[in-house]
Design a protein around this motif. Structure first.
Motif, PDB file in Angstrom:
ATOM      1  N   TRP A  53       6.649   4.831   1.660  1.00  0.00           N
ATOM      2  CA  TRP A  53       6.857   5.429   0.337  1.00  0.00           C
ATOM      3  C   TRP A  53       5.797   4.906  -0.629  1.00  0.00           C
ATOM      4  O   TRP A  53       5.679   3.701  -0.845  1.00  0.00           O
ATOM      5  CB  TRP A  53       8.257   5.073  -0.158  1.00  0.00           C
ATOM      6  CG  TRP A  53       8.543   5.453  -1.577  1.00  0.00           C
ATOM      7  CD1 TRP A  53       8.788   6.706  -2.063  1.00  0.00           C
ATOM      8  CD2 TRP A  53       8.625   4.567  -2.708  1.00  0.00           C
ATOM      9  NE1 TRP A  53       9.017   6.653  -3.413  1.00  0.00           N
ATOM     10  CE2 TRP A  53       8.922   5.354  -3.846  1.00  0.00           C
ATOM     11  CE3 TRP A  53       8.478   3.191  -2.853  1.00  0.00           C
ATOM     12  CZ2 TRP A  53       9.067   4.797  -5.112  1.00  0.00           C
ATOM     13  CZ3 TRP A  53       8.616   2.641  -4.123  1.00  0.00           C
ATOM     14  CH2 TRP A  53       8.915   3.447  -5.240  1.00  0.00           C
ATOM     15  N   ASN A  54       5.004   5.816  -1.176  1.00  0.00           N
ATOM     16  CA  ASN A  54       3.995   5.452  -2.180  1.00  0.00           C
ATOM     17  C   ASN A  54       3.114   4.281  -1.732  1.00  0.00           C
ATOM     18  O   ASN A  54       2.900   3.312  -2.486  1.00  0.00           O
ATOM     19  CB  ASN A  54       4.667   5.117  -3.522  1.00  0.00           C
ATOM     20  CG  ASN A  54       5.250   6.351  -4.190  1.00  0.00           C
ATOM     21  OD1 ASN A  54       4.845   7.476  -3.892  1.00  0.00           O
ATOM     22  ND2 ASN A  54       6.204   6.146  -5.077  1.00  0.00           N
ATOM     23  N   LEU A 142      12.287   7.389  -3.838  1.00  0.00           N
ATOM     24  CA  LEU A 142      12.794   7.015  -2.517  1.00  0.00           C
ATOM     25  C   LEU A 142      14.316   6.993  -2.584  1.00  0.00           C
ATOM     26  O   LEU A 142      14.897   6.371  -3.481  1.00  0.00           O
ATOM     27  CB  LEU A 142      12.275   5.640  -2.098  1.00  0.00           C
ATOM     28  CG  LEU A 142      12.860   5.067  -0.806  1.00  0.00           C
ATOM     29  CD1 LEU A 142      12.496   5.950   0.383  1.00  0.00           C
ATOM     30  CD2 LEU A 142      12.392   3.645  -0.579  1.00  0.00           C
TER      31      LEU A 142
END
Length: 265
Positions: A53-54, A142
């Protein structure tokens, strides 16, 4: 008189049907608010899951629930692969109906987060924990999930010191590696048993060759070659699993030393 009685009975009948019809729809559309309906187990985020995530790896270490306290405790490991210096995040949580829940940060370090979700509704089926970057951006949210049937139930969520949380983190990591060791050893055992069966099959095929024609022997030799190739693939995989077990055991040993050092600080 009979006509009026018949008309009255017909009105009563239609009133009952209308009542049941409206009542049925009311129950259907409002049941989620008063029934505890667990979501399917597959929807919950499993312990040990790592999510990209990211440009970060977020691993779910623990998710515990105390019915007595009406609280949850969630532990996350975070690896920032972007090296942007952003290591603080916004957390929120909602229940199945979208109602916001109070989230308290207990531990907040660059690579380690412990959260408590408090004041849960008396009846709930699943909870969504949301993680966002600290500033508004195009980055996505998320979402991690836990359901009533999947979350680990505990009698009480203890009040712990930072040192105690660090020890608990070590215990979780050790348990995770021990599970991986057990899984690898089980796979090794299955592959070894398969190789023993392959040996028996090869011996059987070679024995049959004695009474076969040249064409039959050619087919049998191909079967033997295929069996030997499968055996070698199994042997190679067993060696890889053996190396993994050795690596995991070394990691467990290192964490145990780290745990001992933390406990003595």
């Amino acid at each position: 008189m009979a006509s009026e009685r018949k008309k009255r009975n017909r009105n009563i009948f239609f009133s009952i049907v209308l009542f049941l019809f409206i009542g049925g729809y009311t129950v259907f559309f409002t049941s989620r608010f008063w029934l505890r309906i667990p979501v399917q187990s597959g929807n919950a985020t499993k312990i040990g899951t790592t999510v990209d995530w990211n440009d970060r790896e977020v691993k779910l270490i623990r998710w515990e629930y105390s019915k007595q306290q009406n609280e949850m405790e969630v532990e996350l490991d975070i690896t920032n692969k972007r090296y942007d210096g952003i290591n603080r995040y916004k957390f929120s949580a909602v229940d199945l109906n979208g109602n916001p829940l109070y989230v308290d940060k207990i531990i907040e370090e660059d690579d380690w987060i412990v959260l408590q979700i408090k004041d849960l509704p008396s009846r709930w089926s699943d909870i969504s924990l949301r993680m966002d970057m600290p500033k508004e951006s195009e980055d996505t949210t998320l979402k991690l999930y836990s359901s009533l049937q999947d979350v680990k139930k505990v009698g009480k969520i203890e009040k712990r010191s930072r040192t105690e949380y660090k020890v608990l983190r070590c215990d979780s990591q050790i348990a995770d590696y021990n599970k991986k060791i057990q899984k690898a050893e089980q796979k090794q055992g299955k592959l070894n048993q398969e190789n023993l069966r392959i040996d028996d099959k090869i011996a059987e095929l070679k024995e049959k060759e004695t009474y076969q024609t040249d064409e039959e022997k050619e087919n049998t030799e191909q079967l033997i070659s295929d069996a030997e190739s499968q055996k070698q693939m199994n042997t190679d995989e067993m060696e890889e699993l053996k190396n993994k077990v050795t690596e995991y055991q070394q990691r467990v040993s290192n964490i145990e030393k780290q745990k001992e050092k933390i406990a003595n600080e």
